[in-house]
Design a protein around this motif. Structure first.
Motif, mmCIF file in Angstrom:
data_model
loop_
_atom_site.group_PDB
_atom_site.id
_atom_site.type_symbol
_atom_site.label_atom_id
_atom_site.label_comp_id
_atom_site.label_asym_id
_atom_site.label_seq_id
_atom_site.Cartn_x
_atom_site.Cartn_y
_atom_site.Cartn_z
ATOM 1 N N ILE A 1 0.817 -1.212 0.000
ATOM 2 C CA ILE A 1 0.000 0.000 0.000
ATOM 3 C C ILE A 1 0.851 1.262 0.000
ATOM 4 C CG2 ILE A 1 -1.682 1.332 1.339
ATOM 5 C CD1 ILE A 1 -2.812 -1.354 2.315
ATOM 6 N N THR A 2 1.842 1.309 0.863
ATOM 7 C CA THR A 2 2.603 2.559 1.049
ATOM 8 C C THR A 2 3.940 2.584 0.326
ATOM 9 O OG1 THR A 2 3.848 1.852 3.021
ATOM 10 C CG2 THR A 2 1.604 2.698 3.372
ATOM 11 N N ASN B 1 6.622 1.573 1.490
ATOM 12 C CA ASN B 1 7.627 1.911 2.503
ATOM 13 C C ASN B 1 7.606 0.890 3.626
ATOM 14 O OD1 ASN B 1 9.052 4.474 1.906
ATOM 15 N ND2 ASN B 1 6.991 5.333 1.864
ATOM 16 N N LEU B 2 8.755 0.715 4.265
ATOM 17 C CA LEU B 2 8.841 -0.060 5.488
ATOM 18 C C LEU B 2 8.521 0.839 6.681
ATOM 19 C CD1 LEU B 2 12.143 -2.007 4.762
ATOM 20 C CD2 LEU B 2 9.819 -2.936 4.664
ATOM 21 N N ALA B 3 8.206 0.225 7.806
ATOM 22 C CA ALA B 3 7.962 0.990 9.034
ATOM 23 C C ALA B 3 9.310 1.320 9.669
ATOM 24 C CB ALA B 3 7.099 0.179 9.995
ATOM 25 N N LEU B 4 9.703 2.574 9.584
ATOM 26 C CA LEU B 4 10.962 3.048 10.152
ATOM 27 C C LEU B 4 10.679 4.086 11.226
ATOM 28 C CD1 LEU B 4 12.986 3.516 6.834
ATOM 29 C CD2 LEU B 4 12.986 1.532 8.356
ATOM 30 N N GLU B 5 11.587 4.188 12.201
ATOM 31 C CA GLU B 5 11.399 5.088 13.334
ATOM 32 C C GLU B 5 11.191 6.537 12.906
ATOM 33 O OE1 GLU B 5 13.659 2.722 13.212
ATOM 34 O OE2 GLU B 5 13.622 1.567 15.077
ATOM 35 N N GLY B 6 11.793 6.931 11.788
ATOM 36 C CA GLY B 6 11.700 8.320 11.369
ATOM 37 C C GLY B 6 10.361 8.730 10.805
ATOM 38 N N PHE B 7 9.524 7.762 10.409
ATOM 39 C CA PHE B 7 8.274 8.088 9.739
ATOM 40 C C PHE B 7 7.204 8.543 10.744
ATOM 41 C CE2 PHE B 7 9.133 5.269 5.777
ATOM 42 C CZ PHE B 7 10.028 6.209 5.314
ATOM 43 N N THR B 8 6.104 9.066 10.217
ATOM 44 C CA THR B 8 5.121 9.754 11.046
ATOM 45 C C THR B 8 4.177 8.822 11.781
ATOM 46 O OG1 THR B 8 5.208 11.535 9.415
ATOM 47 C CG2 THR B 8 3.473 11.663 11.055
ATOM 48 N N LEU B 9 3.696 7.755 11.129
ATOM 49 C CA LEU B 9 2.737 6.859 11.775
ATOM 50 C C LEU B 9 3.262 6.283 13.091
ATOM 51 C CD1 LEU B 9 0.087 5.332 11.938
ATOM 52 C CD2 LEU B 9 1.036 3.646 10.323
ATOM 53 N N PRO B 10 4.511 5.803 13.170
ATOM 54 C CA PRO B 10 4.995 5.322 14.470
ATOM 55 C C PRO B 10 4.948 6.398 15.553
ATOM 56 C CG PRO B 10 6.465 4.618 12.716
ATOM 57 C CD PRO B 10 5.502 5.580 12.100
ATOM 58 N N ALA C 1 3.777 10.291 1.528
ATOM 59 C CA ALA C 1 4.255 8.912 1.414
ATOM 60 C C ALA C 1 5.086 8.514 2.624
ATOM 61 C CB ALA C 1 5.060 8.739 0.131
ATOM 62 N N GLY C 2 5.772 9.478 3.233
ATOM 63 C CA GLY C 2 6.600 9.191 4.395
ATOM 64 C C GLY C 2 5.838 9.140 5.707
ATOM 65 N N THR C 3 4.530 9.331 5.655
ATOM 66 C CA THR C 3 3.732 9.192 6.875
ATOM 67 C C THR C 3 3.387 7.744 7.165
ATOM 68 O OG1 THR C 3 1.592 9.398 5.752
ATOM 69 C CG2 THR C 3 2.674 11.452 6.460
ATOM 70 N N LEU C 4 3.491 6.860 6.162
ATOM 71 C CA LEU C 4 3.010 5.469 6.195
ATOM 72 C C LEU C 4 1.487 5.400 6.225
ATOM 73 C CD1 LEU C 4 5.461 3.542 8.585
ATOM 74 C CD2 LEU C 4 5.523 3.726 6.090
ATOM 75 N N LEU C 5 0.827 6.457 5.810
ATOM 76 C CA LEU C 5 -0.640 6.476 5.768
ATOM 77 C C LEU C 5 -1.179 6.762 4.368
ATOM 78 C CD1 LEU C 5 -1.289 8.395 9.092
ATOM 79 C CD2 LEU C 5 -1.983 6.042 8.594
ATOM 80 N N ARG D 1 -1.377 3.908 -4.592
ATOM 81 C CA ARG D 1 -2.170 3.573 -5.776
ATOM 82 C C ARG D 1 -3.386 4.481 -5.896
ATOM 83 N NH1 ARG D 1 -3.209 -2.434 -3.965
ATOM 84 N NH2 ARG D 1 -3.739 -1.143 -2.163
ATOM 85 N N LYS D 2 -4.029 4.756 -4.765
ATOM 86 C CA LYS D 2 -5.237 5.583 -4.771
ATOM 87 C C LYS D 2 -4.939 7.068 -4.566
ATOM 88 C CE LYS D 2 -7.934 1.800 -2.757
ATOM 89 N NZ LYS D 2 -8.717 1.369 -1.569
ATOM 90 N N LYS D 3 -3.690 7.368 -4.156
ATOM 91 C CA LYS D 3 -3.266 8.736 -3.861
ATOM 92 C C LYS D 3 -4.197 9.398 -2.842
ATOM 93 C CE LYS D 3 -0.570 9.714 -7.972
ATOM 94 N NZ LYS D 3 -0.329 10.629 -9.109
ATOM 95 N N ARG D 4 -4.429 8.690 -1.751
ATOM 96 C CA ARG D 4 -5.219 9.249 -0.661
ATOM 97 C C ARG D 4 -4.755 8.641 0.656
ATOM 98 N NH1 ARG D 4 -11.060 6.350 -1.868
ATOM 99 N NH2 ARG D 4 -10.602 4.358 -0.856
ATOM 100 N N MET D 5 -4.978 9.385 1.726
ATOM 101 C CA MET D 5 -4.608 8.911 3.053
ATOM 102 C C MET D 5 -5.580 7.825 3.477
ATOM 103 S SD MET D 5 -1.948 10.721 3.675
ATOM 104 C CE MET D 5 -1.443 11.206 5.317
ATOM 105 N N GLU D 6 -5.025 6.753 4.082
ATOM 106 C CA GLU D 6 -5.821 5.596 4.480
ATOM 107 C C GLU D 6 -5.626 5.308 5.958
ATOM 108 O OE1 GLU D 6 -8.041 3.949 2.926
ATOM 109 O OE2 GLU D 6 -7.784 4.582 0.842
ATOM 110 N N GLN D 7 -6.558 5.777 6.772
ATOM 111 C CA GLN D 7 -6.504 5.494 8.201
ATOM 112 C C GLN D 7 -6.549 4.002 8.472
ATOM 113 O OE1 GLN D 7 -8.879 8.077 10.716
ATOM 114 N NE2 GLN D 7 -9.601 6.319 11.858
#
Length: 200
Positions: A124-125, A127-136, A178-182, A186-192
């Motif tokens: 979906i994103t 990206n991997l889940a990294l400490e620097g990203f926003t979602l964590p 893209a760096g938020t992990l949200l 593909r859809k170019k929208r934020m996905e909670q």
């Protein structure tokens, strides 16, 4: 001659440039602000410092400009990515911003993989889940500062908060989102729904 202003919100300072239509830097100003590192691995800043120092840098730039202000046709913002600025319902910061280089969220990255799934997250994103990203960081606030999380209505990245304060507009570009992990690329929208446990 026409000009544009570029504002670069860095990790240690904001730099403001006045550039003419030929790409030449005519004037520049920079203002530093401190990091807040209360614990090992923590890296925060006061969002109001960004606003204050940017205003100072812009004032210095304007004071040294001898042309017609009407010839300045635009302003552009760039800056540090992936940080977290949480705002309340009146769009006021609820806490210091957690920056891209903050590493407190190792456990939250593990939880994201457990709940969302590594392959699904990548699909979906991209990206991997990294400490620097926003979602964590959002998940960390939810778990460690629940009273702040409950009051949060909007999250922004650092330069987006600065742009909001300067223009009154809330926006986020795709490369930053893209760096938020949200962001579902593909859809170019934020996905909670990518990580529902972060928002329960």
């Amino acid at each position: 001659m026409k000009y544009v202003i570029g504002v670069d919100l860095g990790t240690s300072a904001v730099k403001v440039l006045l550039v003419n239509q030929e790409g030449e830097v005519v004037k520049e100003a920079a203002k530093a602000y401190p990091l807040i590192q209360e614990k090992s691995g923590y890296s925060e800043q006061d969002p109001e410092e960004w606003v204050e120092k940017t205003a100072e840098a812009l004032a210095e730039l304007a004071a040294g400009f001898n042309g017609d202000p009407a010839d300045i046709e635009g302003i552009s913002f760039s800056g540090q990515m992936h940080g977290l600025v949480l705002l309340d319902e009146r769009h006021r910061p609820l806490r210091n911003a957690i920056l891209w280089n903050d590493t407190r969220t190792t456990e939250q990255c593990r939880q994201i993989y457990e709940i969302a799934g590594r392959e699904r997250l990548l699909q979906i994103t991209k990206n991997l889940a990294l400490e620097g990203f926003t979602l964590p960081k959002i998940l960390w606030v939810r778990q460690h500062e629940p009273e702040i999380f409950q009051r949060a209505k909007v999250f922004l990245l650092p330069k987006d908060y600065l742009r909001f304060r300067m223009t009154g507009k809330i926006h986020m570009e795709y490369s930053d989102a893209a760096g938020t992990l949200l962001l579902d690329l593909r859809k170019k929208r934020m996905e909670q729904g990518i990580m529902p446990a972060a928002f329960d």
